[in-house]
Scaffold this motif. Structure first.
Motif, PDB file in Angstrom:
ATOM      1  N   ASP A 348       6.012   0.075  -6.240  1.00 12.11           N
ATOM      2  CA  ASP A 348       6.985   1.166  -6.111  1.00 12.11           C
ATOM      3  C   ASP A 348       6.845   1.911  -4.788  1.00 12.11           C
ATOM      4  O   ASP A 348       7.559   2.899  -4.549  1.00 12.11           O
ATOM      5  CB  ASP A 348       6.815   2.157  -7.270  1.00 12.11           C
ATOM      6  N   ILE A 349       5.954   1.469  -3.940  1.00  9.17           N
ATOM      7  CA  ILE A 349       5.681   2.172  -2.688  1.00  9.17           C
ATOM      8  C   ILE A 349       6.552   1.598  -1.578  1.00  9.17           C
ATOM      9  O   ILE A 349       6.381   0.446  -1.158  1.00  9.17           O
ATOM     10  CB  ILE A 349       4.196   2.045  -2.295  1.00  9.17           C
ATOM     11  N   VAL A 350       7.512   2.371  -1.095  1.00  6.07           N
ATOM     12  CA  VAL A 350       8.366   1.938   0.010  1.00  6.07           C
ATOM     13  C   VAL A 350       7.577   2.058   1.306  1.00  6.07           C
ATOM     14  O   VAL A 350       7.069   3.124   1.648  1.00  6.07           O
ATOM     15  CB  VAL A 350       9.646   2.794   0.087  1.00  6.07           C
ATOM     16  N   VAL A 351       7.476   0.941   2.047  1.00  7.81           N
ATOM     17  CA  VAL A 351       6.697   0.951   3.296  1.00  7.81           C
ATOM     18  C   VAL A 351       7.583   0.716   4.517  1.00  7.81           C
ATOM     19  O   VAL A 351       7.193   1.052   5.643  1.00  7.81           O
ATOM     20  CB  VAL A 351       5.569  -0.097   3.247  1.00  7.81           C
ATOM     21  N   VAL A 352       8.756   0.125   4.307  1.00 10.71           N
ATOM     22  CA  VAL A 352       9.718  -0.091   5.397  1.00 10.71           C
ATOM     23  C   VAL A 352      11.109   0.242   4.866  1.00 10.71           C
ATOM     24  O   VAL A 352      11.484  -0.201   3.777  1.00 10.71           O
ATOM     25  CB  VAL A 352       9.698  -1.553   5.905  1.00 10.71           C
ATOM     26  N   LYS A 353      11.882   1.001   5.630  1.00  8.08           N
ATOM     27  CA  LYS A 353      13.252   1.349   5.245  1.00  8.08           C
ATOM     28  C   LYS A 353      14.159   1.122   6.443  1.00  8.08           C
ATOM     29  O   LYS A 353      13.930   1.697   7.525  1.00  8.08           O
ATOM     30  CB  LYS A 353      13.324   2.821   4.798  1.00  8.08           C
ATOM     31  N   ASP A 354      15.140   0.253   6.287  1.00  7.78           N
ATOM     32  CA  ASP A 354      16.094  -0.053   7.361  1.00  7.78           C
ATOM     33  C   ASP A 354      15.378  -0.443   8.651  1.00  7.78           C
ATOM     34  O   ASP A 354      15.725   0.014   9.750  1.00  7.78           O
ATOM     35  CB  ASP A 354      17.026   1.134   7.607  1.00  7.78           C
ATOM     36  N   GLY A 355      14.348  -1.285   8.494  1.00  7.77           N
ATOM     37  CA  GLY A 355      13.639  -1.822   9.647  1.00  7.77           C
ATOM     38  C   GLY A 355      12.622  -0.903  10.278  1.00  7.77           C
ATOM     39  O   GLY A 355      11.977  -1.271  11.268  1.00  7.77           O
ATOM     40  N   LEU A 356      12.444   0.302   9.740  1.00 10.99           N
ATOM     41  CA  LEU A 356      11.518   1.275  10.314  1.00 10.99           C
ATOM     42  C   LEU A 356      10.404   1.627   9.337  1.00 10.99           C
ATOM     43  O   LEU A 356      10.593   1.591   8.119  1.00 10.99           O
ATOM     44  CB  LEU A 356      12.275   2.549  10.709  1.00 10.99           C
ATOM     45  N   ALA A 357       9.242   1.973   9.887  1.00  6.94           N
ATOM     46  CA  ALA A 357       8.099   2.339   9.070  1.00  6.94           C
ATOM     47  C   ALA A 357       8.380   3.602   8.271  1.00  6.94           C
ATOM     48  O   ALA A 357       9.045   4.531   8.754  1.00  6.94           O
ATOM     49  CB  ALA A 357       6.875   2.554   9.956  1.00  6.94           C
ATOM     50  N   VAL A 358       7.886   3.628   7.048  1.00  6.20           N
ATOM     51  CA  VAL A 358       7.961   4.803   6.192  1.00  6.20           C
ATOM     52  C   VAL A 358       6.563   5.409   6.101  1.00  6.20           C
ATOM     53  O   VAL A 358       5.576   4.692   5.927  1.00  6.20           O
ATOM     54  CB  VAL A 358       8.481   4.441   4.795  1.00  6.20           C
ATOM     55  N   ASN A 359       6.493   6.711   6.234  1.00  9.60           N
ATOM     56  CA  ASN A 359       5.207   7.381   6.118  1.00  9.60           C
ATOM     57  C   ASN A 359       4.768   7.388   4.654  1.00  9.60           C
ATOM     58  O   ASN A 359       5.333   8.110   3.831  1.00  9.60           O
ATOM     59  CB  ASN A 359       5.313   8.814   6.646  1.00  9.60           C
ATOM     60  N   PHE A 360       3.771   6.548   4.316  1.00 10.43           N
ATOM     61  CA  PHE A 360       3.298   6.472   2.938  1.00 10.43           C
ATOM     62  C   PHE A 360       1.796   6.679   2.907  1.00 10.43           C
ATOM     63  O   PHE A 360       1.105   6.589   3.931  1.00 10.43           O
ATOM     64  CB  PHE A 360       3.676   5.121   2.311  1.00 10.43           C
ATOM     65  N   ASP A 361       1.285   6.926   1.722  1.00 12.90           N
ATOM     66  CA  ASP A 361      -0.144   7.170   1.524  1.00 12.90           C
ATOM     67  C   ASP A 361      -0.885   5.834   1.593  1.00 12.90           C
ATOM     68  O   ASP A 361      -0.779   4.998   0.690  1.00 12.90           O
ATOM     69  CB  ASP A 361      -0.353   7.835   0.160  1.00 12.90           C
ATOM     70  N   GLN A 362      -1.657   5.607   2.655  1.00 13.45           N
ATOM     71  CA  GLN A 362      -2.368   4.346   2.849  1.00 13.45           C
ATOM     72  C   GLN A 362      -3.366   4.076   1.707  1.00 13.45           C
ATOM     73  O   GLN A 362      -3.521   2.933   1.264  1.00 13.45           O
ATOM     74  CB  GLN A 362      -3.113   4.370   4.188  1.00 13.45           C
ATOM     75  N   GLU A 363      -4.002   5.129   1.239  1.00  9.15           N
ATOM     76  CA  GLU A 363      -4.960   4.947   0.151  1.00  9.15           C
ATOM     77  C   GLU A 363      -4.258   4.534  -1.134  1.00  9.15           C
ATOM     78  O   GLU A 363      -4.768   3.719  -1.898  1.00  9.15           O
ATOM     79  CB  GLU A 363      -5.757   6.235  -0.064  1.00  9.15           C
ATOM     80  N   GLU A 364      -3.068   5.071  -1.359  1.00 10.78           N
ATOM     81  CA  GLU A 364      -2.294   4.672  -2.521  1.00 10.78           C
ATOM     82  C   GLU A 364      -1.903   3.190  -2.401  1.00 10.78           C
ATOM     83  O   GLU A 364      -1.939   2.438  -3.379  1.00 10.78           O
ATOM     84  CB  GLU A 364      -1.040   5.531  -2.651  1.00 10.78           C
ATOM     85  N   GLY A 365      -1.548   2.774  -1.177  1.00  4.70           N
ATOM     86  CA  GLY A 365      -1.217   1.373  -0.948  1.00  4.70           C
ATOM     87  C   GLY A 365      -2.398   0.470  -1.214  1.00  4.70           C
ATOM     88  O   GLY A 365      -2.260  -0.602  -1.824  1.00  4.70           O
ATOM     89  N   THR A 366      -3.574   0.881  -0.778  1.00  2.10           N
ATOM     90  CA  THR A 366      -4.788   0.091  -1.024  1.00  2.10           C
ATOM     91  C   THR A 366      -5.080  -0.004  -2.507  1.00  2.10           C
ATOM     92  O   THR A 366      -5.414  -1.088  -3.025  1.00  2.10           O
ATOM     93  CB  THR A 366      -5.990   0.713  -0.292  1.00  2.10           C
ATOM     94  N   ARG A 367      -4.955   1.112  -3.219  1.00  2.00           N
ATOM     95  CA  ARG A 367      -5.208   1.095  -4.660  1.00  2.00           C
ATOM     96  C   ARG A 367      -4.249   0.146  -5.366  1.00  2.00           C
ATOM     97  O   ARG A 367      -4.636  -0.583  -6.282  1.00  2.00           O
ATOM     98  CB  ARG A 367      -5.088   2.512  -5.241  1.00  2.00           C
ATOM     99  N   TYR A 368      -2.975   0.140  -4.930  1.00  4.33           N
ATOM    100  CA  TYR A 368      -2.017  -0.757  -5.565  1.00  4.33           C
ATOM    101  C   TYR A 368      -2.412  -2.218  -5.343  1.00  4.33           C
ATOM    102  O   TYR A 368      -2.340  -3.042  -6.257  1.00  4.33           O
ATOM    103  CB  TYR A 368      -0.602  -0.525  -5.024  1.00  4.33           C
ATOM    104  N   LEU A 369      -2.848  -2.545  -4.137  1.00  4.55           N
ATOM    105  CA  LEU A 369      -3.185  -3.926  -3.810  1.00  4.55           C
ATOM    106  C   LEU A 369      -4.496  -4.384  -4.444  1.00  4.55           C
ATOM    107  O   LEU A 369      -4.869  -5.555  -4.329  1.00  4.55           O
ATOM    108  CB  LEU A 369      -3.251  -4.109  -2.289  1.00  4.55           C
ATOM    109  N   GLU A 370      -5.189  -3.499  -5.109  1.00  4.06           N
ATOM    110  CA  GLU A 370      -6.392  -3.893  -5.858  1.00  4.06           C
ATOM    111  C   GLU A 370      -6.057  -4.392  -7.254  1.00  4.06           C
ATOM    112  O   GLU A 370      -6.927  -4.864  -7.983  1.00  4.06           O
ATOM    113  CB  GLU A 370      -7.363  -2.709  -5.934  1.00  4.06           C
ATOM    114  N   ASN A 371      -4.768  -4.328  -7.653  1.00  2.00           N
ATOM    115  CA  ASN A 371      -4.350  -4.821  -8.962  1.00  2.00           C
ATOM    116  C   ASN A 371      -4.413  -6.337  -9.017  1.00  2.00           C
ATOM    117  O   ASN A 371      -4.463  -7.026  -7.995  1.00  2.00           O
ATOM    118  CB  ASN A 371      -2.920  -4.353  -9.274  1.00  2.00           C
ATOM    119  N   ARG A 372      -4.382  -6.878 -10.239  1.00  2.88           N
ATOM    120  CA  ARG A 372      -4.422  -8.327 -10.428  1.00  2.88           C
ATOM    121  C   ARG A 372      -3.088  -8.969 -10.085  1.00  2.88           C
ATOM    122  O   ARG A 372      -3.041 -10.113  -9.631  1.00  2.88           O
ATOM    123  CB  ARG A 372      -4.801  -8.639 -11.896  1.00  2.88           C
TER     124      ARG A 372
END
Length: 407
Positions: A348-372
């Protein structure tokens, strides 16, 4: 034509290739592998309408050639035999004669026509089969009361788990079951994926329609998975329809044809996901959903490019939300895209919008990528077509497994 809804199809808990009426299966240890089961079979109580899809690798193994020729001849198969540990590939004329002998011996043992026997092999390439062990294994088929679990284990190579599923639906007032089993863990890549897949159903289906259905669902399932970018020589998916439920013969003109195809799609997709999730050394299943494409094939190619990227796969393994690797893969997919329209999300974490970077919580992104299970969503905003591909992360263990495959 009916509108197919998921509630029209029941997923069977612990379903498998013998869930459909009239199928049996078993497996034994014949000595190709040191201790593990290495020879298995599926048998239908009557000759079944058969269809197959096969690897696109130019080096096609002898068992695949024998099986393909048999299905093309009469469109019927009654018995499937499979050995693991030896692919009987790149073994010349002798390998071909060995596959034919396996077919002939099985036919005699099971009292079926030789052309109604499918032969499959998986394992090391370039090593002749130990035919004395194959003969003993085939001879045991009539005296050993094997189980479907034995079959599922007998077909494995570097897999860590068996792969199976089944669904049921009602067609013409009859309960129709579709079951499946597969093996595959390494050398997996789109365009057949390195795998063996076996699907059974007790439905009555016309041969040409069965082939069309298998081809269409393969493009959306088995051809949409990758582990390592390699495709092997023995890959095939076979489907047998024995007609035991006595429904009206299914074709594209049958009003419930879409329901049958959806059930077949569910089985194929589930097996494909199980293969991707069991990639050699894998710790995570990755699902890439591409939407907003001009055409479905565009969406497929973009999804394949992302799921096949080693940089994406290693970033997922390291739980690094480095979305730059994702957009790079989208960019080299050679599909019609406008970089200024592309959006990307990790879950659910938007990281790119219309070709541009979105300011998101990097730690939240890391936690998400630790899922199975990891979901990557890509919106091209070019049209209404979509596609999904599946793969896994790339780990240190993948290198260890493949550095010592022969030992």
């Amino acid at each position: 034509m009916i509108t197919v809804k998921k509630e029209h199809i029941q997923i069977l808990k612990d379903g498998h290739v013998t869930s459909p009426n009239g199928f049996s299966a078993g497996g034994v240890h014949c000595g190709i592998r040191k201790t593990k089961l290495d020879f298995g079979w599926i048998h239908s109580n009557v000759p079944a309408t058969a269809a197959g899809v096969y690897t696109l690798n130019a080096f096609q193994a002898a068992p695949l050639k024998v099986t393909k020729a048999s299905i093309e001849k009469e469109k019927k198969i009654q018995t499937i035999i499979v050995n693991s540990g030896n692919a009987n590939s790149c073994t010349g004329e002798q390998g071909y004669y060995d596959a034919l002998e396996m077919q002939r011996l099985t036919a005699a043992k099971m009292d079926v026509a030789p052309c109604h026997v499918a032969v499959a092999s998986t394992g090391i390439i370039g090593v002749p089969l130990q035919m004395d062990k194959m003969r003993d294994a085939i001879e045991s088929m009539g005296s050993v009361s094997g189980t479907v679990d034995d079959f599922e284990h007998a077909i494995l190579t570097t897999d860590t788990v068996t792969k199976h599923c089944a669904v049921q639906m009602e067609i013409d007032g009859k309960v129709i079951t579709i079951g499946g089993a597969a093996k595959g863990s390494g050398m997996i890549h789109p365009n057949m994926a390195t795998m063996l897949g076996f699907i059974t159903t007790d439905a009555t289906v016309e041969p040409e329609s069965l082939q069309n259905a298998l081809g269409s669902v393969t493009d959306k399932s088995f051809n949409m998975i990758t582990v390592d970018g390699d495709s092997s020589t023995n890959d095939m998916v076979l489907i047998l329809a024995n007609g035991n439920q006595k429904n009206q013969a299914l074709t594209e003109s049958h009003p419930q044809w879409p329901l049958f195809v959806e059930g077949l799609q569910m089985v194929s997709e589930e097996l494909a996901k199980q293969i991707a999730g069991d990639g050699e050394g894998a710790t995570k299943l990755i699902e890439v959903n591409v939407s907003g494409a001009k055409a479905e094939e565009d969406a497929r190619q973009v999804a394949k490019a992302v799921i096949s990227s080693n940089l994406v796969k290693t970033a997922i393994y390291g739980a690094d939300p480095n979305w730059g690797r994702i957009v790079c893969a989208v960019g080299y997919s050679k599909q019609p895209i406008d970089p200024d329209k592309v959006s990307v999300s990790l879950g659910d974490i938007v990281v790119v919008k219309d070709g541009l970077a979105v300011n998101f919580d990097q730690e939240e992104g890391t936690r998400y990528l630790e899922n199975r299970t990891i979901n990557i969503s890509i919106d091209l905003q070019e049209g209404s077509s979509e596609a999904t591909a599946w793969g896994c992360d790339l780990t240190y263990d993948y290198v260890k497994i493949n550095a010592s495959y022969r030992t």
